[in-house]
Design an enzyme around this catalytic site. Structure first.
Site, PDB file in Angstrom:
ATOM      1  N   GLU A  86       0.829  -1.198   0.000  1.00  0.00           N
ATOM      2  CA  GLU A  86       0.000   0.000   0.000  1.00  0.00           C
ATOM      3  C   GLU A  86       0.863   1.248   0.000  1.00  0.00           C
ATOM      4  OE1 GLU A  86      -4.041  -1.471   2.161  1.00  0.00           O
ATOM      5  OE2 GLU A  86      -2.645  -0.350   3.392  1.00  0.00           O
ATOM      6  N   CYS A  99       3.711   8.611   0.351  1.00  0.00           N
ATOM      7  CA  CYS A  99       4.098   7.850   1.542  1.00  0.00           C
ATOM      8  C   CYS A  99       4.272   6.397   1.111  1.00  0.00           C
ATOM      9  CB  CYS A  99       2.999   7.987   2.595  1.00  0.00           C
ATOM     10  SG  CYS A  99       3.313   7.041   4.089  1.00  0.00           S
ATOM     11  N   CYS A 106       4.696  -5.723   9.306  1.00  0.00           N
ATOM     12  CA  CYS A 106       5.734  -5.097  10.121  1.00  0.00           C
ATOM     13  C   CYS A 106       5.970  -5.963  11.348  1.00  0.00           C
ATOM     14  CB  CYS A 106       5.279  -3.703  10.554  1.00  0.00           C
ATOM     15  SG  CYS A 106       6.531  -2.776  11.470  1.00  0.00           S
ATOM     16  N   CYS A 110       3.548  -2.065  17.130  1.00  0.00           N
ATOM     17  CA  CYS A 110       3.174  -0.985  18.037  1.00  0.00           C
ATOM     18  C   CYS A 110       1.701  -1.163  18.396  1.00  0.00           C
ATOM     19  CB  CYS A 110       3.404   0.368  17.378  1.00  0.00           C
ATOM     20  SG  CYS A 110       5.151   0.673  17.025  1.00  0.00           S
ATOM     21  N   CYS A 113      -0.998   0.668  16.101  1.00  0.00           N
ATOM     22  CA  CYS A 113      -0.804   0.703  14.648  1.00  0.00           C
ATOM     23  C   CYS A 113      -1.307  -0.581  14.015  1.00  0.00           C
ATOM     24  CB  CYS A 113       0.677   0.909  14.327  1.00  0.00           C
ATOM     25  SG  CYS A 113       1.032   0.946  12.556  1.00  0.00           S
ATOM     26  N   GLU A 157       8.991  -1.245   8.946  1.00  0.00           N
ATOM     27  CA  GLU A 157      10.025  -0.506   9.672  1.00  0.00           C
ATOM     28  C   GLU A 157      11.236  -0.385   8.723  1.00  0.00           C
ATOM     29  OE1 GLU A 157      10.803   1.343  12.283  1.00  0.00           O
ATOM     30  OE2 GLU A 157      12.872   1.241  11.584  1.00  0.00           O
ATOM     31  N   ASN A 287      -5.313   7.923  14.905  1.00  0.00           N
ATOM     32  CA  ASN A 287      -6.380   7.518  13.971  1.00  0.00           C
ATOM     33  C   ASN A 287      -6.896   6.148  14.388  1.00  0.00           C
ATOM     34  OD1 ASN A 287      -6.160   9.754  12.032  1.00  0.00           O
ATOM     35  ND2 ASN A 287      -4.133   8.915  11.647  1.00  0.00           N
ATOM     36  N   CYS A 329      -2.128   7.792   8.866  1.00  0.00           N
ATOM     37  CA  CYS A 329      -1.050   7.182   9.653  1.00  0.00           C
ATOM     38  C   CYS A 329      -1.587   6.044  10.501  1.00  0.00           C
ATOM     39  CB  CYS A 329      -0.431   8.191  10.613  1.00  0.00           C
ATOM     40  SG  CYS A 329       0.320   9.603   9.836  1.00  0.00           S
TER      41      CYS A 329
HETATM   42  N1  SAH Z   1       7.880   1.966  11.367  1.00  0.00           N
HETATM   43  C1  SAH Z   1       8.253   3.333  11.132  1.00  0.00           C
HETATM   44  C2  SAH Z   1       7.662   3.872   9.855  1.00  0.00           C
HETATM   45  C3  SAH Z   1       6.144   4.039   9.895  1.00  0.00           C
HETATM   46  S1  SAH Z   1       5.825   5.713  10.129  1.00  0.00           S
HETATM   47  C4  SAH Z   1       7.927   4.173  12.325  1.00  0.00           C
HETATM   48  O1  SAH Z   1       7.265   3.671  13.236  1.00  0.00           O
HETATM   49  O2  SAH Z   1       8.358   5.312  12.398  1.00  0.00           O
HETATM   50  C5  SAH Z   1       4.151   5.749  10.517  1.00  0.00           C
HETATM   51  C6  SAH Z   1       3.865   6.812  11.555  1.00  0.00           C
HETATM   52  O3  SAH Z   1       2.486   6.752  11.879  1.00  0.00           O
HETATM   53  C7  SAH Z   1       4.629   6.519  12.833  1.00  0.00           C
HETATM   54  O4  SAH Z   1       5.030   7.679  13.483  1.00  0.00           O
HETATM   55  C8  SAH Z   1       3.566   5.794  13.592  1.00  0.00           C
HETATM   56  O5  SAH Z   1       3.811   5.742  14.928  1.00  0.00           O
HETATM   57  C9  SAH Z   1       2.327   6.586  13.243  1.00  0.00           C
HETATM   58  N2  SAH Z   1       1.099   5.838  13.557  1.00  0.00           N
HETATM   59  C10 SAH Z   1       0.963   4.517  13.686  1.00  0.00           C
HETATM   60  N3  SAH Z   1      -0.295   4.184  14.018  1.00  0.00           N
HETATM   61  C11 SAH Z   1      -0.978   5.339  14.101  1.00  0.00           C
HETATM   62  C12 SAH Z   1      -2.338   5.653  14.377  1.00  0.00           C
HETATM   63  N4  SAH Z   1      -3.224   4.705  14.642  1.00  0.00           N
HETATM   64  N5  SAH Z   1      -2.694   6.948  14.353  1.00  0.00           N
HETATM   65  C13 SAH Z   1      -1.800   7.925  14.061  1.00  0.00           C
HETATM   66  N6  SAH Z   1      -0.514   7.676  13.762  1.00  0.00           N
HETATM   67  C14 SAH Z   1      -0.096   6.405  13.800  1.00  0.00           C
END
Ligand code: SAH
Length: 340
Positions: A86, A99, A106, A110, A113, A157, A287, A329
């Site tokens: 995606e 993006c 992944c 987290c 996420c 990541e 989100n 995000c």
């Molecule tokens: N794995 C890397 C690259 C992904 S960046 C990283 O974690 O930095 C994606 C961004 O969106 C990260 O800052 C992540 O923490 C954020 N993100 C993940 N889930 C989210 C959510 N549910 N709402 C808003 N931001 C989120």
């Protein structure tokens, strides 16, 4: 996308002059050609020989979804082995940002996420990463726009796929090819310390973002399990080395989870960790991903930002468009079993 070394090797094997390699490379990256058949600058027989050996596009478009006001477009793509990929296009005034995903799934998982919920399936190659950008460049071109920025903030990541991520950055930055300025490329990590140290030593001026999300080890380990491997002290020692070596700005991302990481304790911790030159904090409202967390209200978000700014932190709130189409995000995810 095919890189220049591969094209040069192929031309040599085919007994072709080496300038043909650059012709194809430029057709792919500058004219955004999608097939050899389109390359009328090549003899027909060569086009056929190339088509039998190489794939100019590694990702097939399955579906695109556009948000109601058109500020975000999510592309669902499929790799040659059938894996889903995606990517998202975001338009904000003059800025047109792609993006990209660096992995299918992944491994970091987290808590807030969606990308890690089904684990890691595989890493993407640099060509597969660049193809996400080229696809959106074609779409932008058709609307007489140009992609201005690329962020490595999609699924995956980046530093768990370091080599291919860096090779993709170099391909995007190559003035003889795609030609995006390094400063308009940003890589985001959940805090893989060896990757931060490696990037600091690269002769490449891409931006780095670190996903922080909590200012105490107790909370961060719960939200970002990678914190158990690289706790805050280790992470911030690497951040200090990065800034010391590169003299570049370092961005920290902070997904605000209402009542969880916007407490007084976390604010104190953020001030302690981030009140340094070149550090900048970016708040992102959570989100929905169907979990236990709640999105902060605009009032909560503004209050948090004000509290941090009062304490002298450099801090902004990031727009994260596309939630209407699950493109914001944290919402990029593998399709649920049976959902496709
Ligand atoms: N794995 C890397 C690259 C992904 S960046 C990283 O974690 O930095 C994606 C961004 O969106 C990260 O800052 C992540 O923490 C954020 N993100 C993940 N889930 C989210 C959510 N549910 N709402 C808003 N931001 C989120």
């Amino acid at each position: 996308m095919i890189d220049l070394p591969t094209l040069e090797r192929t031309m040599e094997e085919l007994g072709q002059p080496s300038y043909r390699a650059r012709q194809v490379y430029e057709a792919l990256t500058k004219r955004l050609a999608t097939s050899f058949a389109d390359m009328s600058e090549l003899p027909r027989s060569l086009r056929e020989e190339l088509a039998a050996r190489l794939r100019p596009c590694l990702l097939e478009e399955v579906e695109t979804r556009e948000s109601p006001r058109g500020s975000a477009v999510k592309a669902l793509l499929r790799a040659a082995d059938g894996e889903p990929v995606e990517a998202v296009l975001m338009t904000h005034r003059r800025r047109v940002t792609v993006c990209v995903s660096t992995q299918v799934g992944c491994a970091v998982r987290c808590a807030f996420c969606a990308s890690g919920s089904a684990g890691l399936r595989r890493s993407l190659s640099a060509e597969e990463i660049v193809d996400q950008v080229l696809g959106f460049m074609r779409r932008a071109q058709a609307q007489e726009r140009r992609v201005t920025n690329v962020v490595f903030m999609g699924m995956g990541e980046p530093f768990h796929n370091y080599e291919e991520t860096l090779r993709a950055c170099r391909l995007l930055n190559d003035p003889g090819g795609v030609g995006l300025a390094a400063r308009s490329i940003s890589v985001s990590t959940a805090g893989v310390v060896p990757g931060i140290d490696r990037l600091a030593r690269e002769a490449l001026q891409v931006n780095l973002a670190v996903s922080l999300h909590a200012a105490t080890d107790e909370l961060r380990s719960r939200l970002v399990p990678l914190n158990r491997t690289y706790p805050l002290a280790t992470l911030f020692a690497a951040c200090a080395r990065y800034v010391g070596r590169t003299r570049r700005k370092l961005m920290f991302e902070y997904v605000v989870l209402s009542g969880v990481n916007d407490t007084g304790e976390q604010v104190e911790g953020l001030v302690r960790l981030l009140k340094r030159p070149l550090y900048h904090l970016n708040l992102i409202a959570y989100n929905e991903t169907g979990g236990e967390f709640a999105r902060p209200s605009l009032r909560e978000l503004t209050a948090l930002r004000a509290a941090l700014e009062r304490r002298g932190l450099s801090c902004t709130v990031r727009e994260s468009p596309g939630s209407e189409i699950d493109a914001a995000c944290g919402q990029l995810a593998l399709p649920r079993a049976g959902a496709q």
